[in-house]
Write a protein that holds these residues in place. Structure first.
Motif, PDB file in Angstrom:
ATOM      1  N   ALA A 157       0.826  -1.200  -0.002  1.00 54.18           N
ATOM      2  CA  ALA A 157       0.089  -0.077   0.046  1.00 54.18           C
ATOM      3  C   ALA A 157       0.682   1.257  -0.023  1.00 54.18           C
ATOM      4  CB  ALA A 157      -0.784  -0.017   1.200  1.00 54.18           C
ATOM      5  N   ARG A 158       2.129   1.157   0.449  1.00 57.31           N
ATOM      6  CA  ARG A 158       3.130   2.126   0.482  1.00 57.31           C
ATOM      7  C   ARG A 158       3.515   2.420  -0.763  1.00 57.31           C
ATOM      8  NH1 ARG A 158       7.306   2.837   5.345  1.00 57.31           N
ATOM      9  NH2 ARG A 158       5.578   3.953   6.270  1.00 57.31           N
TER      10      ARG A 158
ATOM     11  N   PHE B 226       6.984   3.490  -2.182  1.00 59.18           N
ATOM     12  CA  PHE B 226       8.326   3.713  -1.692  1.00 59.18           C
ATOM     13  C   PHE B 226       8.884   4.657  -2.324  1.00 59.18           C
ATOM     14  CE2 PHE B 226       7.058  -0.636  -1.151  1.00 59.18           C
ATOM     15  CZ  PHE B 226       7.152  -0.877   0.250  1.00 59.18           C
TER      16      PHE B 226
ATOM     17  N   TYR C 214       8.095   7.650  -0.387  1.00 59.92           N
ATOM     18  CA  TYR C 214       8.432   7.428   0.752  1.00 59.92           C
ATOM     19  C   TYR C 214      10.185   7.904   0.894  1.00 59.92           C
ATOM     20  CZ  TYR C 214       9.868   4.783   5.175  1.00 59.92           C
ATOM     21  OH  TYR C 214      10.210   4.532   6.497  1.00 59.92           O
ATOM     22  N   ASN C 215      10.793   7.509  -0.065  1.00 62.20           N
ATOM     23  CA  ASN C 215      12.174   7.926  -0.103  1.00 62.20           C
ATOM     24  C   ASN C 215      12.503   9.434  -0.294  1.00 62.20           C
ATOM     25  OD1 ASN C 215      14.304   5.489   0.184  1.00 62.20           O
ATOM     26  ND2 ASN C 215      12.393   4.612  -0.467  1.00 62.20           N
TER      27      ASN C 215
ATOM     28  N   ASP D 226      10.510  11.189   1.249  1.00 63.19           N
ATOM     29  CA  ASP D 226       9.888  11.943   2.296  1.00 63.19           C
ATOM     30  C   ASP D 226       8.335  12.511   2.226  1.00 63.19           C
ATOM     31  OD1 ASP D 226      11.663  10.956   4.287  1.00 63.19           O
ATOM     32  OD2 ASP D 226      13.117  12.657   3.802  1.00 63.19           O
TER      33      ASP D 226
ATOM     34  N   LYS E 249       2.159   9.546   0.403  1.00 70.59           N
ATOM     35  CA  LYS E 249       1.531   8.919  -0.552  1.00 70.59           C
ATOM     36  C   LYS E 249       0.247   9.996  -1.326  1.00 70.59           C
ATOM     37  CE  LYS E 249      -0.626   4.612  -2.522  1.00 70.59           C
ATOM     38  NZ  LYS E 249      -1.169   3.346  -1.952  1.00 70.59           N
ATOM     39  N   ASP E 250      -0.446  10.557  -0.434  1.00 72.12           N
ATOM     40  CA  ASP E 250      -1.502  11.430  -0.830  1.00 72.12           C
ATOM     41  C   ASP E 250      -1.249  12.593  -1.475  1.00 72.12           C
ATOM     42  OD1 ASP E 250      -3.532   9.679  -0.034  1.00 72.12           O
ATOM     43  OD2 ASP E 250      -3.751  10.458   1.842  1.00 72.12           O
TER      44      ASP E 250
ATOM     45  N   TYR F  72      12.055   8.540 -12.399  1.00 74.26           N
ATOM     46  CA  TYR F  72      12.688   7.318 -12.433  1.00 74.26           C
ATOM     47  C   TYR F  72      12.183   6.364 -13.530  1.00 74.26           C
ATOM     48  CZ  TYR F  72      14.164   9.386  -8.088  1.00 74.26           C
ATOM     49  OH  TYR F  72      14.441  10.209  -6.881  1.00 74.26           O
TER      50      TYR F  72
ATOM     51  N   LEU G 222      13.703   3.259  -8.974  1.00 74.57           N
ATOM     52  CA  LEU G 222      14.781   4.216  -8.336  1.00 74.57           C
ATOM     53  C   LEU G 222      15.498   3.088  -7.741  1.00 74.57           C
ATOM     54  CD1 LEU G 222      15.791   6.146  -6.528  1.00 74.57           C
ATOM     55  CD2 LEU G 222      14.128   6.131  -5.019  1.00 74.57           C
TER      56      LEU G 222
ATOM     57  N   VAL H  15      17.898   0.855  -5.645  1.00 77.90           N
ATOM     58  CA  VAL H  15      18.313   0.637  -4.041  1.00 77.90           C
ATOM     59  C   VAL H  15      19.493  -0.252  -4.330  1.00 77.90           C
ATOM     60  CG1 VAL H  15      17.636  -0.660  -1.898  1.00 77.90           C
ATOM     61  CG2 VAL H  15      15.859   0.564  -3.407  1.00 77.90           C
TER      62      VAL H  15
ATOM     63  N   LEU I  63      12.903   0.695  -6.826  1.00 72.41           N
ATOM     64  CA  LEU I  63      11.504   0.882  -6.430  1.00 72.41           C
ATOM     65  C   LEU I  63      10.568   1.715  -7.480  1.00 72.41           C
ATOM     66  CD1 LEU I  63      13.025   2.592  -2.941  1.00 72.41           C
ATOM     67  CD2 LEU I  63      12.095   0.167  -3.479  1.00 72.41           C
TER      68      LEU I  63
END
Lengths: 331, 309
Positions: free
Chosen positions: B181-182, B184, B187-188, B190, B193-194, B203, B207, B209, B220
């Protein structure tokens, strides 16, 4: 709302029963269940004793046969289904459509639950599994927000079970291959994520290293705490920065939103941790029993006791806990 | 002569759905180029994130008409993780359109496609012959082997399949390994999601890793996690042909996809040798090649056949 507790072995089963579980879930001692670890799970003798112990105290026993069978191992899965049916367990927790099809045809009276490993996250998916296999409960993956869980419950005929406490699986369960990409074995094929036989620990001048299948998944400073090396909670380099690129090593804890869970109409709350100690099972079961009872008595006034949080913090993997996906900002 | 006749036909080539968030113009240019290639089947549609709406179902249907006009088969692919009512509604609408074959990538799609011909994508957990027969009875005409399964299971399933049911392998591309659901990518950055600001568009191949010792490991791609290494079945081309695999899927990457299709096509006909093909593929992939899943090893591994080439 039923409290469903983990039991990796007979002492844990007794601990769960003694501390207030409504149901316990267990697995056979092979790759047919998703907690396939050495020294864990149930042989014939333990399962009979466990069943009797639980039944004498009016606690249900569920058996998880929730990995995916490949043609070469098919008979192990059908044998596990037949064995659970012979034992007249209260429910069989399955993930694989072929195994569900077999179980529904061969043992029409057996109570089937769709495992979290079955990856059903929406009403159409659950409806499909219900229509064809008559599942009587669905355990949903740890990716839905509480609002989504509530909406799901309104739109399916099948009672919904959610994970309330334990390890936080960030990916849709049943469709995560990160472990097999590094080690060759996955929860789906082998019944364990990041299997111990593929884990290596090394002390180096740069720090303590953890490798899975030879891949460096964590390097921490000497003295930094080390949890079980789950790949998705390791630290990696992203655009030159070392970080938890997928998730921090936190545990899931939904005590704070228990009234919301109850109000959403969740049928059962599952605690994770068949691989954990008997002490863990005793403590988390006791806390959750107390919490659920308190919440049912007076949901408006419900506040988790500080002592509950302290007890759970002592047994959590990693120092932190999170509401995780149930809380929208986590996404 | 007899042995020639018993040879199964060569696998056809398919082009998987674009897994990344590319600008609309890039997508349209990409398909204009793909129509000129020898690829036999083109999968179209958004399979990763429902927030990506630069192309809508109508756009994909229009593209599908052009694919058919170019003499190829068009298949509409659906989202791999369905959570919200909106996603379910779009899924239902796509599945209700009977002009094109649809690829189910979530169990929910099976509910809407039942009784019609459909394709089961690699994120549908089809691991054994009973699941295969069950889905064939519901309308399955083709399935893409889950990517973690290798040649032994593929061979067993190929031997057990009903007539007319096709097997497709994910043959080239960064492996789709997990869904969450996340997001990533956000997230990376910061970012929540919304308020992701569609940062995955930065990318075009995911992206990267890397491990702390600098080895490329994962990529990602929004809510999807991929392998950094590009899974490549070119070294096993003869084996998959002998086994009777029907289709080999090439997953689009932002550069050189047409060239990759040409390499596979030329190696299948014998117009190019595998070593020459491998050399081109090595130059065209962002973080190296792998094929461990096919031989029953870790997905990240390189098989002996691959190492020899």
């Amino acid at each position: 709302m039923e409290l469903v507790c983990p039991a990796g072995n007979l002492p844990s089963l007794k601990a769960a029963v003694d501390n207030g579980a409504d149901a316990v879930y267990i697995g056979f001692r092979d790759d047919t269940n998703a907690r396939h670890f050495a020294g864990l799970n149930f042989g014939d003798k333990q399962i009979r004793e466990g069943l009797k112990y639980a039944r004498d105290r009016k606690v249900k026993v569920f058996v998880a046969v929730n990995t995916y069978a490949q043609p070469s191992g098919w008979s192990r899965w059908t044998a596990a289904v037949d064995r659970a049916a012979d034992l007249a367990v209260d429910a069989l927790i399955l993930a694989d459509m072929g195994v569900l099809d077999y179980a529904a045809e061969r043992h029409p009276n057996l109570n089937l639950h769709l495992s979290v490993q079955g990856s059903a996250t929406n009403p159409a998916a659950i409806g499909f599994m219900h229509r064809h296999f008559g599942i009587r409960r669905v355990v949903v993956p740890r990716v839905l927000s509480l609002a989504q869980v509530a909406n799901l419950i309104e739109n399916v005929e099948v009672p919904v079970e959610i994970f309330g406490f334990g390890s936080l699986c960030v990916m849709v369960e049943g469709r995560c291959l990160l472990s097999s990409y590094a080690s060759g074995q996955s929860p789906n094929t082998y019944g364990a994520c990041s299997p111990a036989a593929h884990v290596e620990w090394r002390d180096t001048p740069q720090g303590q290293e953890t490798r899975l299948g030879g891949v460096l998944i964590e390097r921490r400073g000497h003295g930094e705490p080390a949890g079980y090396p789950t790949l998705c909670k390791g630290r990696f380099a992203v655009e030159g920065e070392i970080r938890h690129a997928i998730e921090e090593p936190t545990s899931l804890n939904t005590l704070d939103i228990l009234p919301g869970i109850l109000a959403a109409g969740v049928s059962a709350i599952k605690l994770e941790g068949r691989q954990r100690s008997t002490r863990y099972v005793s403590q988390v079961t006791r806390v959750w029993r107390e919490a659920i009872d308190a919440c049912k008595r007076n949901p408006q006034a419900f506040r988790p006791k500080e002592s509950w949080h302290q007890t759970l913090a002592q047994v959590s993997e990693g120092a932190q806990t999170t509401i995780g996906p149930y809380h929208r900002p986590w996404h | 002569m007899d042995s020639m006749q018993s040879q199964p036909p060569r696998p056809r080539l398919s082009l998987g759905p674009i897994l990344y968030h590319w600008p609309r113009e890039q997508v349209l240019d990409f398909y204009a180029e793909m129509l000129e290639t020898t690829v036999d089947v083109i999968y179209l549609g958004e399979t990763v994130c429902s927030k990506r709406r630069l192309l809508r179902p109508e756009d994909y249907w229009e593209l599908a008409e052009r694919v058919v006009a170019a003499g190829k088969q068009a298949v509409i692919s659906t989202l791999a993780l369905i959570e919200s009512d909106g996603e379910l509604k779009t899924l239902k609408r796509i599945c209700a359109d009977e002009r094109f074959l649809v690829e189910a990538n979530d169990l929910g799609a099976l509910e809407f496609l039942e009784g019609r011909p459909f394709v089961a994508g690699h994120s549908i957990n089809l691991y054994n012959q009973r699941t295969l027969s069950f889905l064939v009875a519901r309308g399955l005409k083709r399935w893409v082997l889950p990517v973690e399964l290798g040649r032994e299971t593929a061979a067993d399933l190929l031997a057990a399949r009903a007539d007319g049911v096709e097997c497709e392998l994910f043959a080239f591309g960064r492996l789709p390994l997990a869904y969450s659901a996340r997001c990533f990518t956000a997230y990376n950055r910061d970012l929540p999601k919304d308020d992701c600001r569609f940062c995955c568009a930065d990318y075009p191949d995911g992206l990267l890793v890397a491990t702390q010792d600098g080895e490329p490991f994962l990529a990602l791609n929004g809510i999807q996690t991929q392998s950094a290494g590009t899974h490549n079945l070119l070294p096993s081309l003869q084996e998959v042909t002998r086994m009777g695999v029907d289709l080999l899927r090439i997953s689009p990457q932002s550069q050189n996809t047409a060239g990759i299709i040409d390499v596979f096509a030329a190696c299948l006909t014998g117009d190019m040798d595998l070593a020459a093909g491998m050399s081109k593929l090595r130059d065209w992939t962002p973080s190296g090649l792998c094929d461990g899943y096919w031989t029953g090893q870790a997905g990240i591994a390189n098989s002996p056949m691959e190492r020899q080439l």
